[in-house]
Write a protein that holds these residues in place. Structure first.
Motif, PDB file in Angstrom:
ATOM      1  N   LYS A   1     -11.826  -2.805  -2.168  1.00  0.00           N
ATOM      2  CA  LYS A   1     -12.238  -1.609  -1.423  1.00  0.00           C
ATOM      3  C   LYS A   1     -11.126  -0.413  -1.564  1.00  0.00           C
ATOM      4  CE  LYS A   1     -11.567  -4.698   1.597  1.00  0.00           C
ATOM      5  NZ  LYS A   1     -11.251  -5.527   2.956  1.00  0.00           N
ATOM      6  N   SER A   2     -11.258   0.732  -1.102  1.00  0.00           N
ATOM      7  CA  SER A   2     -10.134   1.591  -1.183  1.00  0.00           C
ATOM      8  C   SER A   2      -9.011   0.965  -0.527  1.00  0.00           C
ATOM      9  CB  SER A   2     -10.680   2.866  -0.589  1.00  0.00           C
ATOM     10  OG  SER A   2     -11.150   2.920   0.801  1.00  0.00           O
ATOM     11  N   ASP A   3      -8.911   0.441   0.468  1.00  0.00           N
ATOM     12  CA  ASP A   3      -8.002  -0.140   1.258  1.00  0.00           C
ATOM     13  C   ASP A   3      -7.012  -1.045   0.254  1.00  0.00           C
ATOM     14  OD1 ASP A   3      -9.169  -0.630   4.486  1.00  0.00           O
ATOM     15  OD2 ASP A   3      -8.466   1.069   3.407  1.00  0.00           O
ATOM     16  N   ASP A   4      -7.646  -1.784  -0.975  1.00  0.00           N
ATOM     17  CA  ASP A   4      -6.778  -2.494  -1.911  1.00  0.00           C
ATOM     18  C   ASP A   4      -5.867  -1.574  -2.600  1.00  0.00           C
ATOM     19  OD1 ASP A   4      -9.609  -4.616  -1.978  1.00  0.00           O
ATOM     20  OD2 ASP A   4      -7.798  -4.732  -0.793  1.00  0.00           O
ATOM     21  N   THR A   5      -5.917  -0.439  -2.590  1.00  0.00           N
ATOM     22  CA  THR A   5      -5.246   0.427  -3.696  1.00  0.00           C
ATOM     23  C   THR A   5      -3.675   0.234  -3.114  1.00  0.00           C
ATOM     24  OG1 THR A   5      -6.774   2.310  -3.754  1.00  0.00           O
ATOM     25  CG2 THR A   5      -4.595   2.991  -4.012  1.00  0.00           C
ATOM     26  N   ALA A   6      -2.996  -0.203  -3.930  1.00  0.00           N
ATOM     27  CA  ALA A   6      -1.653  -0.863  -3.697  1.00  0.00           C
ATOM     28  C   ALA A   6      -0.921  -0.917  -4.876  1.00  0.00           C
ATOM     29  CB  ALA A   6      -1.464  -1.904  -2.799  1.00  0.00           C
ATOM     30  N   VAL A   7       0.598  -1.335  -4.884  1.00  0.00           N
ATOM     31  CA  VAL A   7       1.243  -1.850  -5.868  1.00  0.00           C
ATOM     32  C   VAL A   7       1.142  -3.243  -5.472  1.00  0.00           C
ATOM     33  CG1 VAL A   7       3.314  -2.177  -6.999  1.00  0.00           C
ATOM     34  CG2 VAL A   7       2.487   0.224  -6.546  1.00  0.00           C
ATOM     35  N   TYR A   8       1.075  -4.169  -6.556  1.00  0.00           N
ATOM     36  CA  TYR A   8       0.939  -5.630  -6.341  1.00  0.00           C
ATOM     37  C   TYR A   8       2.398  -6.337  -7.220  1.00  0.00           C
ATOM     38  CZ  TYR A   8      -3.364  -5.158  -4.205  1.00  0.00           C
ATOM     39  OH  TYR A   8      -4.539  -4.740  -3.324  1.00  0.00           O
ATOM     40  N   TYR A   9       2.999  -7.054  -6.600  1.00  0.00           N
ATOM     41  CA  TYR A   9       4.231  -7.462  -7.106  1.00  0.00           C
ATOM     42  C   TYR A   9       3.936  -9.013  -7.167  1.00  0.00           C
ATOM     43  CZ  TYR A   9       6.753  -3.274  -5.694  1.00  0.00           C
ATOM     44  OH  TYR A   9       7.306  -2.060  -5.856  1.00  0.00           O
ATOM     45  N   CYS A  10       4.535  -9.790  -8.546  1.00  0.00           N
ATOM     46  CA  CYS A  10       4.637 -11.081  -8.411  1.00  0.00           C
ATOM     47  C   CYS A  10       6.046 -11.361  -8.128  1.00  0.00           C
ATOM     48  CB  CYS A  10       4.054 -11.784  -9.636  1.00  0.00           C
ATOM     49  SG  CYS A  10       5.062 -11.200 -11.097  1.00  0.00           S
TER      50      CYS A  10
ATOM     51  N   ALA B   1       0.821  -1.028   0.161  1.00  0.00           N
ATOM     52  CA  ALA B   1      -0.080  -0.011  -0.021  1.00  0.00           C
ATOM     53  C   ALA B   1       0.910   1.202   0.060  1.00  0.00           C
ATOM     54  CB  ALA B   1      -0.843   0.014   1.237  1.00  0.00           C
ATOM     55  N   PRO B   2       0.338   2.480  -0.405  1.00  0.00           N
ATOM     56  CA  PRO B   2       1.131   3.513  -0.492  1.00  0.00           C
ATOM     57  C   PRO B   2       1.728   3.940   0.928  1.00  0.00           C
ATOM     58  CG  PRO B   2      -0.923   3.887  -1.680  1.00  0.00           C
ATOM     59  CD  PRO B   2      -1.180   2.524  -1.019  1.00  0.00           C
ATOM     60  N   GLY B   3       3.020   4.285   0.876  1.00  0.00           N
ATOM     61  CA  GLY B   3       3.722   4.532   2.104  1.00  0.00           C
ATOM     62  C   GLY B   3       4.013   3.572   3.242  1.00  0.00           C
ATOM     63  N   LYS B   4       3.620   2.435   2.579  1.00  0.00           N
ATOM     64  CA  LYS B   4       3.464   1.117   3.570  1.00  0.00           C
ATOM     65  C   LYS B   4       4.527   0.060   3.457  1.00  0.00           C
ATOM     66  CE  LYS B   4       0.133   2.957   6.048  1.00  0.00           C
ATOM     67  NZ  LYS B   4       0.268   3.665   7.218  1.00  0.00           N
TER      68      LYS B   4
END
Lengths: 119, 109
Positions: A87-96, A40-43
């Motif tokens: 959900k808005s909480d799923d806003t993130a970068v996802y890596y494989c 997640a952003p900044g996390k």
């Protein structure tokens, strides 16, 4: 050389489903695990789950197990992560990422796919 | 509360040796891995199986474990080492899952 190339950024509405792909090249068939990781952003990093391409077995983090499906198309060496009920909480970068079978290190990473969930 | 606990920040000057800790009950019962994440980049595996370096990782980076603590040491600190560092390990008792520490932001002064 192993390479992981992910699909492009996605913008989604809450409640919908997103599918991200990860094209894998350079691996000997069946000798690795495929992992997905959320940031997640900044996390920090949060593990989503893994798939063993040899038998299709999956393990999911408890947080994601009801909404995430990890799969692989062995004919194209492409892995997928599908996340539903966004959900808005799923806003993130996802890596494989891939790691050697029998080991839980994530040795090789894709470039990441940004998913934005917003109404 | 994280299963693996890291200090949120660390710092050192050029050429110095710094260590980053990672503590938790699973350390000692599972292998610990360390990842480096440069700003805006994907993470990179730095140390695997507690103390092994993948090919291409400089020997300035080393890992160790003792009891319920793991450490990443960086010697001869360089400006390009400024990054976020994460420890990780497999948590066997949670039906099996990978867990990451919260990350440590290393600043090179």
């Amino acid at each position: 050389e192993v390479q992981l190339v992910q699909s492009g950024a996605e913008m989604k509405r809450p409640g919908t489903t997103v599918t991200i792909s990860c094209s894998i090249s350079g691996h000997t068939s069946g000798d690795y695990y495929i992992h997905w990781v959320q940031q997640a952003p900044g996390k920090g990093l949060e593990w989503v789950g893994l798939l063993d391409p040899e038998d299709g077995a999956t393990i999911y983090a408890e947080k994601f197990q009801d909404r995430v499906t990890i799969s692989v198309d062995s004919s194209t060496n492409t892995a997928y992560m599908e996340m539903s009920s966004l959900k808005s909480d799923d806003t993130a970068v996802y890596y494989c990422a891939t790691g050697d079978q029998g080991d839980y290190g994530l040795a090789r990473w894709g470039q990441g796919t940004r998913v934005t969930v917003s109404s | 509360q994280s299963v693996l606990t890291q200090p949120p920040s660390a710092s050192g000057t050029l050429g110095q040796r710094v260590t980053i800790s990672c503590s938790g009950s699973i350390v000692g019962g599972t292998f610990i891995y360390w990842y480096q994440q440069l700003p805006g980049r994907a993470p990179k595996l730095l140390i695997y199986r507690n103390d092994q370096r993948p090919s291409g990782v400089p020997d300035r980076f080393s890992g160790s474990t003792s009891g319920t603590s793991a450490s990443l040491a960086i010697s001869g600190l360089r400006s390009e080492d400024e990054a976020e560092y994460y420890c990780a390990g497999w948590h066997h008792s949670l039906s099996g899952q990978e867990v990451f520490g919260g990350g440590t932001k290393l600043t090179v002064l």
